[in-house]
Design an enzyme around this catalytic site. Structure first.
Site, PDB file in Angstrom:
ATOM      1  N   TYR A  65      29.274  52.473  39.584  1.00 45.94           N
ATOM      2  CA  TYR A  65      28.599  51.332  40.207  1.00 45.94           C
ATOM      3  C   TYR A  65      27.120  51.670  40.379  1.00 45.94           C
ATOM      4  CZ  TYR A  65      33.408  49.971  41.395  1.00 45.94           C
ATOM      5  OH  TYR A  65      34.752  49.647  41.350  1.00 45.94           O
ATOM      6  N   HIS A 132      39.319  56.191  37.311  1.00 49.38           N
ATOM      7  CA  HIS A 132      38.936  54.779  37.215  1.00 49.38           C
ATOM      8  C   HIS A 132      39.580  54.100  36.008  1.00 49.38           C
ATOM      9  CE1 HIS A 132      35.339  51.948  38.288  1.00 49.38           C
ATOM     10  NE2 HIS A 132      36.447  51.285  38.083  1.00 49.38           N
ATOM     11  N   PHE A 217      36.462  33.354  42.463  1.00 52.54           N
ATOM     12  CA  PHE A 217      36.952  32.038  42.040  1.00 52.54           C
ATOM     13  C   PHE A 217      37.685  31.322  43.174  1.00 52.54           C
ATOM     14  CE2 PHE A 217      40.317  29.387  40.188  1.00 52.54           C
ATOM     15  CZ  PHE A 217      39.561  28.533  39.399  1.00 52.54           C
ATOM     16  N   SER A 219      37.138  31.402  46.207  1.00 55.11           N
ATOM     17  CA  SER A 219      36.246  30.981  47.294  1.00 55.11           C
ATOM     18  C   SER A 219      35.701  29.583  47.046  1.00 55.11           C
ATOM     19  CB  SER A 219      35.084  31.970  47.443  1.00 55.11           C
ATOM     20  OG  SER A 219      35.552  33.240  47.793  1.00 55.11           O
TER      21      SER A 219
END
Length: 347
Positions: A65, A132, A217, A219
């Site tokens: 990130y 990950h 989506f 939300s």
């Protein structure tokens, strides 16, 4: 700072190795990467402190990130005694560089990645360390074997996996107990229910659900695509392409109808559905706004009758969603199997 929510965040046992976390976590990726430009550091630190003060103590990041900048952000946020209050999860294995994506699980890389994350996070030990993505060139036993050494050395407490198939999870768990598997699970991502969820339950492995709101989506529905910046990777997701979005918007409309009936928001309804999958399941919705965070933990107060769960299950069946989760270039559990251990020839 916004007022701390009055919702009580219960604690759950994640897996069977002793890790206890808040029943809902905080995904930190969007603060630094992939969902548009990085957000202001002071605001994100304030959000993390607000989350911890509200009882959401399970924080999720990864070395990819940024890359690296999200771990550095968390390192700053955890100063001043905050570290002792949280369960810190980070990940290794996804590598971006020179315009290409690579996955690595060889022992030397596993160790180097862990040491680098410890430095960026400014901690002595990582509570939950995930692979990950699975390196399909390296037998999973080799990767987990190196993680086991890191546990024995006190650099990590618990081992996790992300986007791993049921067979890969079984092979890994035979080397060292896996505490948690992180996977995408939501009202529109249910393919993991066939094999992976039952495998985790059988083996006593906790489940951490990422993107429980369908990457935002659930939300706002199809309006989500109207506000993407040029560096928001969601604009490339198959489910949000025009040829699929109109169909998928019907699912949001049905969810919204049920939410209105229950007096909650559609995002709270979608999150509550994940919570109702069991006390071994922890969703980690991400946000960059305190008001959205407060709304998300409100999902813990939403309860369903068996009839309401059945209604949600029926409208959110796999064949009601159009488009894959990712494009074909992204590795997932569907292509995570590794060679047998007998094939491994160390460099």
């Amino acid at each position: 700072m916004a007022a701390v929510s009055t919702t009580t965040v219960r604690r759950i046992k994640l897996g069977s190795q002793g890790l206890e976390v808040s029943a809902q976590g905080l995904g930190c990726m969007g603060m630094s990467a992939f969902y548009g430009p990085p957000k202001p550091e002071p605001d994100m630190i304030a959000l993390i402190h607000h989350a911890v003060g509200s009882g959401v103590t399970f924080l999720d990041t990864s070395d990819i990130y940024g890359p690296h900048t999200n771990e550095i952000l968390l390192g700053k946020a955890l100063k001043g005694g905050v570290r002792q209050k949280v369960e810190l999860a980070t990940k290794f294995g996804a590598v971006f560089g020179d315009g290409k994506r690579e996955v690595r699980g060889d022992p030397a890389y596993v160790r180097a990645a862990c040491e680098a994350s410890l430095k960026r996070l400014e901690v002595d030990c990582i509570d939950l360390y995930y692979q990950h993505r699975v390196d399909t060139r390296v037998p999973i036993e080799v990767t987990i074997g190196e993680l086991k050494k890191l546990v024995e050395e006190g650099k990590i407490k618990y081992i996790g996996m992300s986007e791993a198939s049921a067979s890969t999870i079984r092979r890994a768990h035979a080397v060292h107990p896996i505490t948690a598997v992180q996977l995408e699970w939501s009202l529109w991502s249910r393919d993991v229910e066939a094999e992976i969820i039952p495998t985790c339950r059988e083996l006593g492995i906790g489940i951490v659900a990422y993107s429980p709101l369908g990457r935002g989506f659930f939300s706002v529905g199809s309006k989500l695509v109207e506000n993407f910046s040029k560096d928001d990777f969601r604009q490339y997701l198959p489910r949000l392409q025009p040829e699929n979005l109109a169909h998928n918007a019907k699912l949001f409309d049905r969810v919204n109808e049920i939410a209105q009936r229950k007096g909650c928001t559609p995002s709270q309804l979608a999150l509550a559905w994940v919570h109702h999958q069991g006390d071994h399941v922890c969703p980690i919705p991400g946000t960059t706004k305190i008001e959205n965070f407060n709304q998300n933990i409100g999902a813990l107060s939403v309860k369903f009758t068996p009839e309401e769960m059945a209604e949600l299950e029926s409208i959110a069946s796999a064949d009601n969603v159009k488009g894959d989760r990712y494009d074909s270039s992204v590795p997932t559990w569907e292509n995570s199997d590794t060679p047998p251990l007998s094939s491994w020839k160390p460099a």
